[in-house]
Design a protein around this motif. Structure first.
Motif, PDB file in Angstrom:
ATOM      1  N   PHE A   1       0.929  -1.185  -0.026  1.00  0.00           N
ATOM      2  CA  PHE A   1       0.126   0.035   0.044  1.00  0.00           C
ATOM      3  C   PHE A   1       0.792   1.423   0.045  1.00  0.00           C
ATOM      4  CE2 PHE A   1      -2.766  -3.268   1.468  1.00  0.00           C
ATOM      5  CZ  PHE A   1      -4.079  -3.078   0.907  1.00  0.00           C
ATOM      6  N   ASP A   2       2.158   1.057  -0.127  1.00  0.00           N
ATOM      7  CA  ASP A   2       3.129   2.227  -0.008  1.00  0.00           C
ATOM      8  C   ASP A   2       2.840   3.041  -1.421  1.00  0.00           C
ATOM      9  OD1 ASP A   2       3.723   1.332   2.670  1.00  0.00           O
ATOM     10  OD2 ASP A   2       5.896   0.762   1.802  1.00  0.00           O
TER      11      ASP A   2
ATOM     12  N   VAL B   1      -8.301   0.373  -6.336  1.00  0.00           N
ATOM     13  CA  VAL B   1      -7.415   0.404  -7.496  1.00  0.00           C
ATOM     14  C   VAL B   1      -6.535   1.584  -7.226  1.00  0.00           C
ATOM     15  CG1 VAL B   1      -6.860   0.515  -9.786  1.00  0.00           C
ATOM     16  CG2 VAL B   1      -8.873  -0.730  -9.040  1.00  0.00           C
ATOM     17  N   ASP B   2      -4.925   1.268  -7.388  1.00  0.00           N
ATOM     18  CA  ASP B   2      -4.039   2.493  -7.057  1.00  0.00           C
ATOM     19  C   ASP B   2      -3.927   2.941  -8.488  1.00  0.00           C
ATOM     20  OD1 ASP B   2      -2.038   3.902  -6.597  1.00  0.00           O
ATOM     21  OD2 ASP B   2      -0.469   2.499  -6.467  1.00  0.00           O
TER      22      ASP B   2
ATOM     23  N   ASP C   1      -7.132  -3.817  -3.359  1.00  0.00           N
ATOM     24  CA  ASP C   1      -8.134  -4.496  -2.598  1.00  0.00           C
ATOM     25  C   ASP C   1      -9.416  -4.806  -3.219  1.00  0.00           C
ATOM     26  OD1 ASP C   1      -8.761  -6.354  -0.593  1.00  0.00           O
ATOM     27  OD2 ASP C   1      -8.136  -4.950   1.107  1.00  0.00           O
ATOM     28  N   MET C   2     -10.032  -5.847  -2.699  1.00  0.00           N
ATOM     29  CA  MET C   2     -11.620  -6.001  -3.164  1.00  0.00           C
ATOM     30  C   MET C   2     -12.249  -6.455  -1.597  1.00  0.00           C
ATOM     31  SD  MET C   2     -10.941  -8.495  -6.242  1.00  0.00           S
ATOM     32  CE  MET C   2     -12.562  -8.651  -6.944  1.00  0.00           C
TER      33      MET C   2
ATOM     34  N   ILE D   1     -10.864 -13.292  -4.611  1.00  0.00           N
ATOM     35  CA  ILE D   1     -10.079 -12.152  -4.215  1.00  0.00           C
ATOM     36  C   ILE D   1      -8.636 -12.403  -4.450  1.00  0.00           C
ATOM     37  CG2 ILE D   1      -9.485 -10.502  -2.429  1.00  0.00           C
ATOM     38  CD1 ILE D   1     -12.630 -10.785  -1.117  1.00  0.00           C
ATOM     39  N   ALA D   2      -8.374 -13.671  -3.760  1.00  0.00           N
ATOM     40  CA  ALA D   2      -6.634 -13.500  -3.828  1.00  0.00           C
ATOM     41  C   ALA D   2      -6.271 -14.047  -5.439  1.00  0.00           C
ATOM     42  CB  ALA D   2      -6.520 -15.280  -3.153  1.00  0.00           C
ATOM     43  N   ARG D   3      -6.964 -14.748  -5.994  1.00  0.00           N
ATOM     44  CA  ARG D   3      -6.847 -14.793  -7.567  1.00  0.00           C
ATOM     45  C   ARG D   3      -6.792 -13.383  -8.343  1.00  0.00           C
ATOM     46  NH1 ARG D   3      -7.483 -19.424 -10.428  1.00  0.00           N
ATOM     47  NH2 ARG D   3      -6.883 -18.191 -12.097  1.00  0.00           N
TER      48      ARG D   3
END
Length: 435
Positions: free
Chosen positions: A158-159, A185-186, A201-202, A417-419
């Protein structure tokens, strides 16, 4: 090289066994698989309790799935010595931690191959399991665990986030359970022109509470670093961002703004079609024939399409469609201006015009004007922060659609989510550096 010099075959180097602390001493090839017989390169016959010298007690055999060669499953057959300390009588096996993780059936090289295939080559778990020669469950559990350890659990993930994008999509089409997930989303690299969007993340669900809770879980220093939040027209995301990130600028991206105009145009066309023909459009109806052309930007339209529109607008009963079409074209032109300040001025003038001067009999245009007036600040903010668009977020949603197609759908949200994080999390450079 005209005169290459060939050396004797080195199966240890070819199979990458030297990275695992193993040495190949034989092989057995068949049409179904390849087996490489090997042993530990550097034995360690010293007792870690008393330091005494040990003697070999016996030998056991361990089989590990390895990186396939030519898509032929490869198995490492390891001759595994057991030692007994002559002083304290302790018994232990040779250390294989360099070759395989504890209680794992796949070598570290095979596991890296599987993770790279999943992340960078977009292979299905079934294809990976086939290449390794293991069951689907074995491959899936091993790859997800390694991805979680190496990539998803990375504390630096997350940096450096300064621009957030938030959207939602349907992850499963069933009648039971929550079918929506919120996607965060970044977009920092997209705005700065240094890379692509990265899935952060989701979260299950689609509401203000879902996004607000996710933001509340982040530390205050991280939240202070967020400068822009790009989103669609859902007001729940806007409210959550305003409450948790009051210093950040909220941007309604061009894709959804233009989509609002396109929907107003389609609704007007359909209403006029029903009013003047008493039915839905058919293939020979002028309005139906122009349904695609109407939503094409005029600067991209061909001469044939322009002529088609001119003929359509000659009919006085289609004047409402022409009025909404002209507003839609002005919206598109505003976003296509080369200079952001000109585009901002054009959009501001358009919002003021349709917010106060809408002719009677155009409910679709009146509704559009009200929406644009309420979200005016968010719409105009895009021109002050060009590049902070939610478009890349929509692109990631498209890639997740492809992922669900490869996997033939998901039933387990945790696995999905992992995939998804592995598929679109922007971990490729780190993955290669680890391998």
């Amino acid at each position: 090289m005209l005169n290459p010099t060939f050396t004797a075959p080195d199966l240890t180097t070819f199979a990458g066994l030297n990275q695992l602390g193993l040495t190949a001493i034989g092989q057995h090839l068949s049409t179904a698989k390849a087996e490489i017989f090997c042993h530990v390169t550097t034995p360690d016959p010293w007792c870690r309790i008393c330091g005494g010298t040990a003697v070999p007690r016996d030998t056991v055999t361990r089989r590990l799935a390895h990186q396939p060669f030519g898509w032929r499953p490869t198995v490492l057959v390891i001759r595994h010595r057991r030692y007994r300390c002559g002083h304290c009588q302790r018994v232990w096996r040779e250390d294989l931690s360099q070759a395989v993780a504890p209680r794992q059936k796949i070598s570290r090289t095979g596991l890296r191959w599987a993770l790279a295939g999943l992340v960078t080559q977009h292979l299905s778990v079934s294809r990976i399991a086939e290449g390794l020669g293991v069951t689907w469950n074995t491959a899936n559990e091993a790859v997800l665990a390694e991805g979680q350890r190496l990539l998803i659990s990375d504390p630096a993930r997350f940096d450096g986030v300064k621009v957030l994008g938030v959207d939602e999509h349907v992850w499963r089409h069933t009648r039971t359970g929550d079918k929506y997930v919120t996607v965060i989303v970044d977009l920092t690299s997209v705005r700065d022109g240094t890379g692509t969007a990265r899935l952060l993340d989701m979260v299950q669900g689609r509401s203000k509470a879902v996004f607000k809770t996710w933001l509340a879980e982040r530390d205050e220093q991280w939240k202070q670093g967020i400068e822009v939040v790009a989103m669609d027209g859902f007001t729940g995301f806007k409210t959550a961002a305003a409450e948790e990130l009051p210093h950040a600028v909220e941007v309604l991206d061009p894709f959804h703004v233009v989509k609002l105009g396109s929907e107003a145009l389609d609704q007007t066309r359909q209403r006029v079609q029903r009013e003047h023909h008493g039915r839905r459009g058919r293939k020979d109806d002028p309005l139906y024939q122009c349904r695609r052309t109407l939503t094409t930007g005029l600067s991209l339209a061909t001469e044939k399409q322009k002529t088609k529109l001119e003929d359509l607008f000659k009919a006085p009963e289609y004047e409402p469609v022409q009025l909404v079409w002209s507003v839609y074209q002005k919206m598109v032109d505003a976003y296509r201006q080369l200079k952001p300040e000109i585009g901002r001025w054009a959009m501001e003038q358009l919002i003021a015009e349709i917010g106060t001067k809408v002719p009677k009999g155009l409910p679709e245009l009146k509704k559009l004007g009200g929406t644009l007036r309420r979200r005016k600040t968010d719409i105009l903010a895009y021109f002050d922060h060009v590049g902070s668009s939610n478009g890349p977020t929509e692109a990631l949603n498209g890639r997740l659609e492809h992922l669900r197609g490869i996997a033939l759908g998901f039933k387990n949200l945790t696995h999905y989510i992992a995939r998804s994080l592995l598929e679109t999390g922007g971990f490729r450079p780190r993955l290669h550096s680890e391998s």
